[in-house]
Design a protein around this motif. Structure first.
Motif, PDB file in Angstrom:
ATOM      1  N   MET A   1      -4.582  -7.009   2.446  1.00  8.07           N
ATOM      2  CA  MET A   1      -5.815  -6.615   2.356  1.00  8.07           C
ATOM      3  C   MET A   1      -5.113  -4.374   2.947  1.00  8.07           C
ATOM      4  O   MET A   1      -4.263  -4.267   2.422  1.00  8.07           O
ATOM      5  CB  MET A   1      -6.053  -6.806   3.912  1.00  8.07           C
ATOM      6  N   LEU A   2      -6.340  -3.743   2.148  1.00  2.00           N
ATOM      7  CA  LEU A   2      -5.815  -2.789   2.043  1.00  2.00           C
ATOM      8  C   LEU A   2      -6.732  -2.716   3.140  1.00  2.00           C
ATOM      9  O   LEU A   2      -8.125  -2.570   3.971  1.00  2.00           O
ATOM     10  CB  LEU A   2      -6.882  -1.944   0.264  1.00  2.00           C
TER      11      LEU A   2
ATOM     12  N   PRO B   1       0.925  -1.429   0.031  1.00  6.67           N
ATOM     13  CA  PRO B   1      -0.635   0.183  -0.016  1.00  6.67           C
ATOM     14  C   PRO B   1       0.686   1.284   0.203  1.00  6.67           C
ATOM     15  O   PRO B   1       0.376   2.076  -0.336  1.00  6.67           O
ATOM     16  CB  PRO B   1      -0.580  -0.070   1.232  1.00  6.67           C
ATOM     17  N   SER B   2       2.066   1.040   0.458  1.00 10.52           N
ATOM     18  CA  SER B   2       3.154   2.182   0.790  1.00 10.52           C
ATOM     19  C   SER B   2       3.357   3.358  -0.685  1.00 10.52           C
ATOM     20  O   SER B   2       3.265   4.471  -1.256  1.00 10.52           O
ATOM     21  CB  SER B   2       4.386   2.383   1.135  1.00 10.52           C
ATOM     22  N   LEU B   3       3.262   1.788  -2.374  1.00 15.74           N
ATOM     23  CA  LEU B   3       3.116   2.536  -3.208  1.00 15.74           C
ATOM     24  C   LEU B   3       2.320   3.378  -3.685  1.00 15.74           C
ATOM     25  O   LEU B   3       2.861   4.499  -4.265  1.00 15.74           O
ATOM     26  CB  LEU B   3       2.757   1.633  -4.762  1.00 15.74           C
ATOM     27  N   LEU B   4       1.539   3.439  -3.204  1.00 11.60           N
ATOM     28  CA  LEU B   4       0.882   4.985  -3.381  1.00 11.60           C
ATOM     29  C   LEU B   4       0.114   6.226  -2.330  1.00 11.60           C
ATOM     30  O   LEU B   4       0.669   7.309  -2.624  1.00 11.60           O
ATOM     31  CB  LEU B   4      -1.178   4.619  -2.209  1.00 11.60           C
ATOM     32  N   SER B   5       1.785   6.131  -1.965  1.00 15.34           N
ATOM     33  CA  SER B   5       1.998   7.436  -0.731  1.00 15.34           C
ATOM     34  C   SER B   5       3.339   7.752  -0.967  1.00 15.34           C
ATOM     35  O   SER B   5       4.521   7.916  -0.695  1.00 15.34           O
ATOM     36  CB  SER B   5       1.800   7.389   0.291  1.00 15.34           C
TER      37      SER B   5
ATOM     38  N   LEU C   1     -11.183  -0.135   0.117  1.00 15.58           N
ATOM     39  CA  LEU C   1     -10.771   1.225  -0.260  1.00 15.58           C
ATOM     40  C   LEU C   1      -9.999   2.255   0.976  1.00 15.58           C
ATOM     41  O   LEU C   1     -11.194   2.997   1.774  1.00 15.58           O
ATOM     42  CB  LEU C   1     -11.473   1.447  -1.172  1.00 15.58           C
ATOM     43  N   PRO C   2      -8.449   2.896   0.677  1.00 17.30           N
ATOM     44  CA  PRO C   2      -8.347   3.720   1.286  1.00 17.30           C
ATOM     45  C   PRO C   2      -9.065   4.873   1.222  1.00 17.30           C
ATOM     46  O   PRO C   2      -9.626   4.878  -0.373  1.00 17.30           O
ATOM     47  CB  PRO C   2      -7.349   4.275   1.019  1.00 17.30           C
ATOM     48  N   SER C   3      -9.601   5.551   2.212  1.00 17.57           N
ATOM     49  CA  SER C   3     -10.794   6.693   1.268  1.00 17.57           C
ATOM     50  C   SER C   3      -9.809   7.655   1.413  1.00 17.57           C
ATOM     51  O   SER C   3     -10.245   8.692   0.444  1.00 17.57           O
ATOM     52  CB  SER C   3     -10.814   7.129   3.322  1.00 17.57           C
ATOM     53  N   CYS C   4      -8.779   8.173   1.483  1.00 19.38           N
ATOM     54  CA  CYS C   4      -7.756   9.095   0.208  1.00 19.38           C
ATOM     55  C   CYS C   4      -8.194   8.574  -1.091  1.00 19.38           C
ATOM     56  O   CYS C   4      -8.024   9.749  -1.734  1.00 19.38           O
ATOM     57  CB  CYS C   4      -6.741   9.133   1.458  1.00 19.38           C
ATOM     58  N   LEU C   5      -8.528   7.543  -1.314  1.00 21.56           N
ATOM     59  CA  LEU C   5      -8.478   6.884  -2.886  1.00 21.56           C
ATOM     60  C   LEU C   5     -10.068   8.203  -3.227  1.00 21.56           C
ATOM     61  O   LEU C   5     -10.364   9.031  -4.474  1.00 21.56           O
ATOM     62  CB  LEU C   5      -8.983   6.035  -3.569  1.00 21.56           C
TER      63      LEU C   5
ATOM     64  N   ALA D   1     -14.246  -4.687   0.468  1.00 26.26           N
ATOM     65  CA  ALA D   1     -15.748  -4.210   1.094  1.00 26.26           C
ATOM     66  C   ALA D   1     -16.375  -3.016   0.384  1.00 26.26           C
ATOM     67  O   ALA D   1     -16.035  -2.189   0.982  1.00 26.26           O
ATOM     68  CB  ALA D   1     -15.861  -4.522   2.315  1.00 26.26           C
ATOM     69  N   THR D   2     -17.039  -3.142  -0.789  1.00 24.60           N
ATOM     70  CA  THR D   2     -17.141  -1.760  -1.648  1.00 24.60           C
ATOM     71  C   THR D   2     -18.874  -1.846  -1.249  1.00 24.60           C
ATOM     72  O   THR D   2     -19.118  -0.165  -1.818  1.00 24.60           O
ATOM     73  CB  THR D   2     -16.522  -1.676  -2.802  1.00 24.60           C
TER      74      THR D   2
END
Length: 646
Positions: A308-309, A287-291, A333-337, A354-355
């Protein structure tokens, strides 16, 4: 008499100037004649319609289609850009054309784009020894790229895109030491990429997309200035390419990569564009690729990435495009997206997230797909279908335990035999073994990897924990889970949802730093996993909301509850004392753990200051070093403090 000499000298000077002028005129006339022949050989294209016998080529205003630049009346640059999609020339001789071109020996820049040129590229092109830029894109050249192109030792840019070249890349390209741009996109080149590409230390752009290249990408980590790597639409793989940390764009779309995403990618701070879609990448998605601090485009769609996200995963504010679709991701899904800029594009369908929007598979789908390709995902709830897998794991553990006990007995017997019958050659044997070991370490790049695998067989994969996981594991860091503290940290015992116990070390940061500043130390910690070390299972960063700098670091270790070696030897232990066989086995275990610390990484971990109270015993009386010198509190990141581990 003197007057006659003066007139004579003046006459000589005039003749000399006249001859120079005539020579220049002839030279200019000769070059004009060459350009006229080039126009004729190109069948009088429209872009050269203004050329005629009276054209002063060196003083003609340049345009987007035609540019001629001269230096001291010598043509040094020739740019002719035809119409996009130009058809193949009729009655064209590439040999005659290049023969005419090489009559301009001062050429440094030659761009002949979309002119319908066709035929095999003649090797005589290498006679233009001053060439620095060669662009022959969007033509119809075929056959192989001539080896003689490596004779253009001043070449800085080579662009052969959009032709019909076949065969392999010439090995001689590795001798072009000043080459900065190599682009051969959209051809029919094939075979393995030459290892010599790793010698192009000045290379900044390597674009090989839309060809038929196969096999692993050569090691490019030594190409320190590489910024753009475009390998789209080939058959390369399975290993992720090794590149330097200065990389800005990686495009691996539509190849045959199947390995996992290396941890090093998470430290590419200058990476802006990453597209690894339509492969078969397996393993956890970081997940750190997103940041990443520079990331703006991230596409990992169409792979087998697991993990897991969480809603609190961080994102770079400049991230414009994210595609996570068609993987095996679970969680939320990360809320920042979802709360970023309105023009941000986010795609995530065909996972197990879980969307609640009907675009996802059930969790069991991702689990079964992961098992089908040999991935054991992290379980976050009990799944009845895992009983068979669990039984196999238990059986394997029992067998492994029996083998380990037998091996320990054999080692102890050999150790006792050596003590009973010492030999004079012991010192030289040890020294030779040490030198051989060091030689092996530096000559075999796979040795470290194999060593780490052997040392981590019984440990779960290193991963990133969420703060919510750790709060649940410790009942919100309840006092009952508190183990101890020092001036630097607090220790807690926790229990994960799978029932396993962990030790959590909480470190308070001393300066404001982003999570990327700690990744070097985190990467080092993730590699120090061995049967005789208290190994790290993962980490978690807690960040300030205002500037996303790290406020606390949580390090998660395996939990060992059987006390210290000292308590079993010196103190009156309720369960008795260790036998001499167990003591010798513990000493050997400590030695193996120390050897791993010294040699498993380059550089090794030294100055460990091990004491008997730093040795813990697990339930099988296996000795594990719990305190060793790992500088997570490096003075360049934080104030240098004690690094005592759980």
């Amino acid at each position: 008499m003197e007057k006659h000499l003066g007139l004579k000298n003046l006459l000589v000077l005039l003749v000399l100037l006249l001859s120079i002028s005539i020579s220049e005129q002839l030279q200019s006339s000769s070059q004009a004649n060459i350009l006229s022949r080039i126009r004729n050989l190109l069948n009088y294209p429209n872009v050269l319609s203004n050329w005629n016998n009276d054209t002063d080529f060196c003083n003609t205003e340049p345009s987007s289609s035609v540019t001629v630049i001269c230096y001291e009346d010598n043509i040094t640059q020739l740019h002719i850009i035809g119409s996009k999609g130009a058809s193949q020339l009729h009655n064209f001789s590439i040999d005659s054309f290049v023969t005419t071109l090489v009559e301009l020996p001062s050429l440094k820049v030659l761009r002949l784009v979309s002119l319908g040129l066709y035929g095999p590229l003649p090797s005589k092109l290498s006679r233009l020894s001053s060439l620095e830029i060669l662009d022959l894109s969007s033509n119809f050249f075929h056959s192989s790229i001539p080896q003689e192109i490596s004779l253009l030792t001043s070449l800085q840019t080579l662009i052969l895109d959009g032709n019909k070249f076949t065969g392999r890349l010439p090995n001689g390209l590795g001798s072009l030491v000043v080459l900065a741009v190599l682009s051969v996109k959209n051809n029919s080149l094939d075979g393995h990429l030459p290892d010599m590409l790793g010698n192009l230390h000045n290379l900044r752009v390597l674009s090989l997309s839309r060809n038929n290249f196969t096999g692993d990408v050569p090691d490019l980590s030594g190409v320190e200035n590489l910024q753009v790597l475009d390998l789209e639409d080939n058959s390369l793989g399975p290993k992720f390419p090794q590149v330097s940390s200065k990389i800005q764009s990686i495009v691996l779309r539509n190849n045959k990569f199947t390995a996992g995403i290396p941890e090093k990618v998470q430290s590419y701070h200058q990476l802006e564009h990453m597209d690894i879609s339509s492969n078969r990448f397996m393993g956890p998605f970081p997940p750190s690729l997103l940041s990443l601090p520079s990331i703006t485009y991230l596409n990992v769609a169409g792979n087998k990435l697991t993990g897991m996200l969480f809603e609190d995963n961080q994102c770079n504010a400049g991230l414009d495009f994210v595609d996570l679709s068609t993987n095996l991701l679970s969680g939320r899904l990360p809320s920042c997206l979802l709360t970023g800029p309105k023009d941000r594009i986010v795609r995530y369908s065909n996972n197990c997230l879980a969307t609640g929007d009907g675009t996802q598979h059930p969790f069991s789908f991702c689990r079964n797909e992961a098992l089908a390709v040999g991935i054991l995902p992290h379980h976050h709830k009990h799944i009845p279908g895992s009983k068979v897998v669990l039984a196999l794991i238990i059986c394997g553990s029992i067998i492994g335990g029996v083998v380990l006990v037998c091996a320990t007995i054999i080692v102890v017997r050999k150790f006792l035999a050596k003590i009973a019958t010492p030999k004079k050659t012991t010192r030289s044997i040890v020294e030779n073994a040490a030198s051989t070991y060091t030689s092996k370490l530096f000559t075999d790049a796979n040795y470290v990897t194999r060593t780490m695998k052997l040392g981590s067989l019984s440990l779960p994969s290193y991963r990133t924990f969420s703060s919510e996981e750790l709060k649940v594991a410790t009942n919100n860091f309840d006092a009952a889970t508190f183990i101890g503290n020092s001036s630097d940290d607090q220790l807690y015992r926790g229990q994960l949802k799978d029932g396993s116990y962990i030790t959590i070390r909480c470190l308070q940061t001393k300066r404001k730093n982003s999570s990327q500043n700690f990744m070097y130390h985190i990467e080092l910690m993730s590699k120090l996993r061995h049967h005789h070390l208290i190994s790290t299972l993962g980490h978690c960063f807690e960040c300030y909301l205002d500037d996303s700098s790290v406020s606390r670091i949580f390090l998660v270790f395996e939990y060992v509850s059987n006390g210290t070696l000292r308590s079993w030897i010196s103190d009156k232990h309720a369960k008795g004392r260790l036998t001499w066989t167990q003591r010798i086995a513990a000493a050997i275990g400590v030695a193996r753990g120390m050897q791993f610390l010294h040699t498993a990484n380059v550089p090794g971990v030294f100055s460990n200051n091990i004491k008997i109270t730093d040795i813990l015993l697990d339930q099988n009386f296996v000795a594990k070093i719990c305190s060793y010198n790992l500088p997570i509190l490096n003075e360049n990141v934080m104030e240098q403090k004690s690094t005592r581990y759980a």
